[in-house]
Structures are given as C-alpha cells and as structure tokens.
Design an enzyme around this catalytic site. Structure first.
Site, short mmCIF file in Angstrom:
data_model
loop_
_atom_site.label_atom_id
_atom_site.label_comp_id
_atom_site.label_asym_id
_atom_site.label_seq_id
_atom_site.Cartn_x
_atom_site.Cartn_y
_atom_site.Cartn_z
N LEU C 226 -2.18 -2.18 2.66
CA LEU C 226 -0.51 -1.74 3.22
C LEU C 226 0.76 -2.75 2.77
CD1 LEU C 226 0.45 -0.17 5.34
CD2 LEU C 226 0.31 -1.59 6.77
N ASP C 227 1.48 -1.52 2.04
CA ASP C 227 2.32 -2.36 1.60
C ASP C 227 2.87 -3.49 1.01
OD1 ASP C 227 3.91 -1.14 3.65
OD2 ASP C 227 4.19 -2.59 5.97
N GLN C 228 1.52 -3.49 -0.35
CA GLN C 228 1.40 -4.60 -0.76
C GLN C 228 1.38 -3.79 -2.40
OE1 GLN C 228 0.51 -7.69 -0.01
NE2 GLN C 228 -0.63 -7.79 2.31
#
Lengths: 283, 283, 283, 283
Positions: C226-228
């Site tokens: 996530l969001d990486q």
C-alpha cells in the site's frame, strides 16, 4: 439561527484603532471569532469575523450602529457582510474554457461561500456546452461591429441578474470605462502574464521572445486602464529550455485557472480591500 | 589522468544532427557520458559531456577535429571545455554584500567546478572585509566623475587577471558598451526584479507601488541595453499584505543571492548557450 | 501520413550505448527529433522520439529490428510507441470528484496525447453525474462484503474495455496483488500525502497532528504494498497557522488534482520508466 | 527612548479573549501596533506588538500587571519581550558549514533583531575558521567516548554564555534529555529531510532509495525524541531524474540553510508558540 458575518475596515493609521474596533463589538456583546489587521505606510486595514447572535437585522442596521466609530477616523470606510446572504457570480468567457471550468467546479464543490453562478456570457458558441452541463443560464452575444452595442447587450444580462461579482474567465474583449461603471459590481479578470510584464495581447508570445524563465498569471480587479487594475493574486510556473509558445500556453493554463479561482475565492470570502490601485488580501 | 570535457553546439535545425554529433565521438573512440539537446523553432542546441581518454591535447586540437562536422550545418557554432582547466571568476559589488557572500561561499564550498575568485572590485570600501576574510585580491575603485575613467580603472584590473567570467554581485553602476566589449568575457548580473518588470533603478519601490503579489530577481548576461540581456535564471518570493519596501528588500535579498549563485553555477558548468538575446540552460 | 513515435530504453550502463542507439536509427534512415538520457548509478535510461517516415508497420516490426541492439547490453529492455495509436484510460473514483474532474477535463482539452476515457468505475453513485456530463460509460460497483467479489466485478469492466492505463482518482479501496496483476496495465494512484510520510488512511489528520508546515500529494504506480509503489510526481502546498484538518483537505485537493493530472500526462506521453521501485520521468 | 515590545499569549479558546487582551492595553494607555491571532481547535493564540512609552520597567512588571488577565482564562500562558533587550544565540555545528554560514551572515546583516552570536561549539576543528572570520568565541569539543562527558563539556560553555537560543547548524550528535533540560533555552535544529519522512541518519540516502521527486529540510525545536520536536519551518526542492545522492546533498544544502535561517528568524523575533508538540508561527 446562528449567524456569522465580517467587517472590512480601512482608515488612515492612528493610535488606538484596534481598541476602538474591538471595543465596539464588546459593547454590543458580540464576540469576535477572527481578527486580522495590516498597516501599509499611513493606512490601516482590518477584517473581523463574528459568530452567533448579533443585534443587527440588516447590513444597514450594522452600518448605522458602526458609523460613529468610523467617524472617529480619517478617510475611514467599511463594508459588512452577513454570511447567510447568498452571492451571485456572473461569468464571461471567450474561447478558452479552462478558467471557466475551474470557477464552475469550485463553485459546485462549495469552495466559494454561499455562491451560485447566475449567468455565463460568451462571444463564442463553443462555450455553451459548459453552461448546459452545469445548468447555468447562457447568453451567446456575438461580437458586434459597434462595441457600444456589444456592451449594451452584455449590460442587459447584468441588469437582469444583478451579480455581486463578475469574473472574466479568459474573456478576450476590452471593456470600456462606461461598461465597468455600469456593471455596478467588482469585475475580476485573469490575465495570462505576470503583470506588469506583458500587458495586453499575446503575452506568451512576448514572454517567449524575451526568454523569461518563469511565466505567470495575474488576477486583478478591472479598471478602465487595460491590465492595470489592483492585483489580487499572482502565480508562476517554470519554463523549460526549448518550450514553444504553444507549450507555454498549455502549462500557463494551469496557472491561470489556479490564480483566477484563488482570486475569486478571496473576493467571495470578502477578504480583499482595495486602496491606491492595490489590494490587501486577508488570509 | 582521466579527463572530462564538454561540448556546446548550436546550429539551424535539420535532420540528422544528433547522429552526426554522436558519430563524431564514436569515430574518435570517445564515449559520451551525458547528452542533452533542445530545439527552439529553427534552432538546435546540444551539450555533450565525455569522460576518459580522448585524443585532443588542447581545445584547439578538438576544434580542428570537430570543424568539418560543424561545417555541415548552417549557422553552426560550438565551444568545448576541458574540465581540468581552472576557471577564474572576477566579482564586482557595491554596498550590499549578500549576493557577493553567496558567490564566495559557493566557490569556497566547491560548488562551482574548478573555480577560484581572482579579484573583487568595489566602489564601496565596506566590501573590503569580505575580500580579506577570504583572501581575495581587492580593488577599491572610487566613483570618478568621469565614467570613462572609472571604467578604465576597472578594465586595468580585468586585464591583469583575465577572468573567464565576471559576476556583478549587486553592482549598482551601469556599464558602457565599450566596457562590456573590452572585458572580453561573459558578464553575469543580478537584477533585483522579475524582468522585464521594473527595469533600472528602484525596482522594489516600483513593485511596491504596483502592488504585485510576488517579487523576484533575474540573473542575466550583460549587454549594452540596461537589464535587457539574455536571462539565465529567475526566481520569485511571495509578498505578504502590509509588507513595506524595506521588508521586500529584505526577503528579496534571499531570492537575489540564490538566483545569482544558480546562474553563476550554470555559466561555470558551461551549461548556457545564448541566441537571439535568450539562453538555453542545460540541466 | 507522417508518423511519430518514441522509444523507451533502459539497460545496465556501459560505454557506447548512446552511439549504438543513435546509430540504429541512422542505419534505418530515421531521424531522431528528441533525445533524452539519464544515468542513475549503474543504470542507463533513454527516450527517443522520431518523426516522419519509418520502415516499421507495427510495433512488432520495430521490436524485431531493434532486438539485436538491445541484445548487446545487459539487462536491457525497451518499449516503443507509435503516437497514432489511440490510448484508452480507465478511471476509478470514490466519493471525492476533484481528481476525476481534472483528469476528465485534461483529456477533453486534448492535453493527453490521443487519449479517450473508456470507462469510469465508482463505488459511489454520486460519481455517475460526471460520467453522464462527459458521456463516459459508467459502472457503479457497490462495495461487496467479499473483496474478491468486488474486484471480480471491477475486472469484468477492465476486461471488457482493455484500458492502456488505469487512473485511481481518489479511489479509496485497497487493491489486492491478484487484482493488480489481472488488470494487465499500469495503475496510477493519487495519494493525499507527501509520501513516504502518512501512508494509508487519514493522511491529513496525521499531517495535522504532526504539525507539518507543508502538505502534499503523491502520484505513484500501484503495487501490492500500500502506497509503496514507484513515485511518478509529487507536489506540496503551505499550511497556514490555525489551518484545520478540513482546511488542509480543501487546499490539498488542488495539489492532488494537479499532481494526478501531471502523472497521468507523463504516463500517457510514454515518459516514465520504472526500475528498482523508482521512476525516471522524462521532460 | 521609544520602546517596542511584544506579547505571546495562549489559552483555551473562549468567547471574549480578544476584547480582554486589547482592553488591557487600552487601560494602560498603550497602543497596539500589530495584532495577530489564530485558533486551532480548542486553543487560542495571539501575538501583540506595541510601540512607544509603556508603564513597565521590567518584564516582571509587565507580568505582574498582566497576570489578572491571564487568570481569567483556562490553561493560559504568556511571555513578553522588550525589543531593546539584546539576544544571545549559541551555535553548534559539525563538519558541514553551510547552515552555520547562513546563520552567521544573517546575524551580521542585522536580519535577526538585536542578536549576537555568543559562541560556536563544534566537534570538528575545520569549523574554527568560521569563528575566526567573524570573531565568535569558538570551542572545539572533540567527541568523547562517554557521551555524558561530551555533553558536560558542552554544558559548561552554555552555562558560561547563557544563550537565549541555541541553533544546531547541522550538528550531527544526538542530545540527551538531560542535556536538553540543562540547556535551559530553546534549541533549534535543522534536519536534512522533509519530516516525518526519513528520521535519523542518512536521510538523503533514504530519499534516493524511495525515489521521491522532492527533497526537503525541516527546522524544529529539539525534544528528547529524535527529530520529533515541534516543526517550525519546512522547505522542499525538486529532484531531477538521475540525481545522485551526492547531488541531492548539494541542492539540499540550499534548502537546509534557508529553512534553518528562517526558523531562527521566527524564534528570535518571538513569533513562535509551541503546544501539543506543534508550533504556531506568526507572520
């Protein structure tokens, strides 16, 4: 119902203004929720917000109560606004829709306080579709040979809707002093350059020729002198080597729409005071 | 010793330039480590860096080898630089030291490639202390009544040190066309406005009067027409309501020094090409 | 018809790549109109554009011709695009429409090359009106209890339209690794914080608590973590004292939409290469 | 002699604070020259400046007069400053001099009100030359194996000079809770990342690995938790494709020094209030 309101006040600077302003509201048992003041050389400017009950039914009631305070100061003027009053925004656009679209979307998103767009005027029929999408009364006024006739047709629309603010969303016609006076409301323009550089037509072409490294946009109140009115907001964006005029126009559109939308927001929030062809814009 | 070098090349745009340029280095078994090109309308601009052994002892050797390539193109010109050549930067300053200090500190920090400051000239004795701190030869040249005499004294210093670049670090005297020609090196000025707005004297005062919301600084090559030379770098900073001219000057100093230091860096890295009174600045 | 096209190329850095790439086009009598290259440690990245006639009917023809060049380098990979190929953009949105509106308007303005929006999926019925306004096929997919079922319904839409790029315009559901793999096209997300700060839910609340002075937005390729994913574009805006979380959200919307629109533009212009969970974004 | 002074005030928000504050000064026949207030959820913050005669010989006299006002509000606290009081700034630096040089030059330029640098402490002997240039008392304190001993030596310097503010100008040692308490003055640090991203060591390396498109710097008050103190100022700069860690460090230095100098200015102008590990920074 809880009410909220604001006061814009300006006068020649002098010792004791803040105490007098604040004292007025205390005397009327009204609590200030936001206070901002600035001084520019000999001038003093303030904006006060208040919330909750207040003793003034109408703006005129406030004005009457406040007048003795204003009278204590030199060159004082003030305007009060009750936030429960709806505001009417009239928009003018020519061919380019980006500033218009931004203003419409900001209004629709509720970013402008209590605001509705009351009309959209254009000298280009291609603009009608934006009016239809957002159910805004649309007036196509084709460019007459006689500018006075053209302005007359526009003034009819203005008189019919009596907008509180007019926004020129990349409207490419010069307005006469008569028209500006007759509109009887502030007119906010977006100019596609970093003023005072590149006044008038073809600013991106001029910016390209001069080889500037940043291009900009300026939103200002309209006065009879072209692109000379009090500046409300400005923004810039970096030009890369080899950027053509067309590319400048493309990246410039983003700055223009942001600057225009921000200026409209400040105006509709009653956060601007004009003086000596300049503005104080409150935060 | 491993060598590194760069070539700046410009000509009228035409099909096949990139292949020709790259081919030249391949034919000489020299590997390009960095290649940048831009096109602006009819012009083509490129900058190539290479590292490692190369067959050219002197710049002249390179020029001789490269000339047949250049001759294939219209209005072609080029300059090559070997990075092991030390560069000499001469600085002029008047009373305000901030741009000067920044340039000195950047040089001392090694931010400019292989650069030493060869002299500091000022018409203000207050500047000497900065020269002393950093062991830079200092020349106080007081303002003569006869500008030609003043410029003559300055030219003597220039002729003695033969700088590769001259930086005008807030130097408040206008230079004549003769002086500029006689200096025989690029002269980089920092002007304290966002050009082309507010050319000449007192730009902060003019910015204040016009009520702009951003103020700026512009670094440009000096040409005889005042503040009209090719722009190398620009920057801006936001003005707050009520900011006085003095406050603008204070916050402007930071922009001025950053813009000046950045422009000098680009010039000393051989990353600028001028054409039609504009610059291409490579990344 | 005149054709234009571009090549994205990456490999382990080595002497002679530029000459080899440029030589390939010269050998095929194709003139490079734009060349950009960057090196990041051991990696080399280039983007070339060409215009005019070329000998390759299909991308596969180009690939076949180019493969011997690629084979000379370690870890080489490339993608070519012909600009006359239309591109299909699929959009997902939840309740907040601002990023969606910006992407739609940019597409409609022609800011994205040869792009049409092929569908709009939302888990909120309030989004349908934007699809209707712009005549985009709309799919309301309500949030199922079973995420796999929800993703299954979404994949049906994707399979039907086969988009070249998917944009998550403030789409507030986490996507599974399976879904991402099955989509078979790059997915571009806009996250409402300056990553890697404030990953996951409620970033403005976290920014408020930490008391940061700038808030931001990040557009990145979606990967299972996530969001990486690899960051494509970021932007920030200044927070003023006393700004509430709601005010941050309001000013943040402008940054989010700009960053998202810019990232989509770079992706649709074929100006991004990913490597080691990072991106090279060409100018 | 004309005096000027300011008051920083904070308390739990409540109706009537502004009137009470302004009334206090009116009752003492002191005219407010600048008034700023902000509200953040349940908290109220104000800063007032006044000029001209006032009835308070010492800060303690003011405090005594003002205490009854403060007592009317919940969780109220205040600090007053008379601007004719000189301020003493102590500086710590390690190897990198850029933030230090900026702070020294800003002090020397008179950008900080009534401020002198009282000492410079470093664990690197290379820093001494900056102290010599500017005639600042210098203390080289080499890194002891025992951190307590190291901090003890530093505290001796602090106790000798009793600075009003300590600035950590890229000082690369972690300070203990004991040291921070013993210093008995605010300590302002510059961290070379956009906090809360990349806390602790090697932030540019981490930024490079994550592939962020903007890097930043954060100036904050030092508290025992590393890089977790109240943020005073932040800034960012754009990273270009292919920028190495070393290049990030180079361009980052400019942001670091600007952010650090700005934070020091705000602190020395008495324009910061801390609460809940955050700051209100007045304009």
């Amino acid at each position: 119902m809880e009410r909220s309101a604001c006061l814009l006040f300006q006068c020649t600077d002098k010792i004791g203004i803040i105490a007098e302003l604040v004292g007025f509201f205390k005397d009327h048992k009204v609590s200030i929720s936001r206070f901002e003041e600035f001084t520019d050389q000999q001038y003093f400017f303030a904006r006060l917000e208040w919330q909750g009950d207040h003793p003034w039914e109408l703006i005129q009631d406030f004005d009457e109560a406040f007048q003795p305070i204003a009278d204590q100061f030199v060159e004082a003027s003030h305007r009060a606004y009750f936030f429960d009053q709806p505001q009417r925004l009239g928009l003018f656009a020519s061919k380019e829709p980006h500033a218009l679209i931004e203003a419409i979307n900001k209004t629709e998103a509720g970013d402008y306080p209590n605001t509705e767009i009351c009309f959209l005027v254009s000298n280009s029929p291609s603009i009608e579709k934006y009016a239809i999408r957002h159910s805004i009364p649309f007036y196509f006024i084709k460019t007459f040979k006689d500018p006075a006739k053209h302005e007359g047709a526009q003034l009819e629309v203005i008189r019919r809707y009596r907008p509180d603010v007019i926004g020129l969303a990349r409207y490419m016609k010069v307005l006469s002093a008569d028209f500006i006076a007759s509109a009887q409301c502030p007119i906010v323009n977006i100019h596609h350059s970093f003023l005072p550089s590149f006044i008038g037509a073809k600013p991106y072409e001029l910016a390209y020729q001069r080889g500037v490294k940043l291009i900009g946009a300026t939103s200002h109140y309209v006065i009879p002198a072209l692109d000379q009115g009090p500046i409300i907001e400005q923004g810039v964006i970096r030009v890369e080597p080899g950027d053509s005029v067309d590319h400048m126009k493309k990246i410039g559109r983003d700055v223009e729409k942001q600057v225009f939308a921000k200026a409209l927001e400040k105006v509709l929030q009653h956060k601007t005071i004009t003086y000596e062809n300049k503005t104080i814009v409150f935060n």
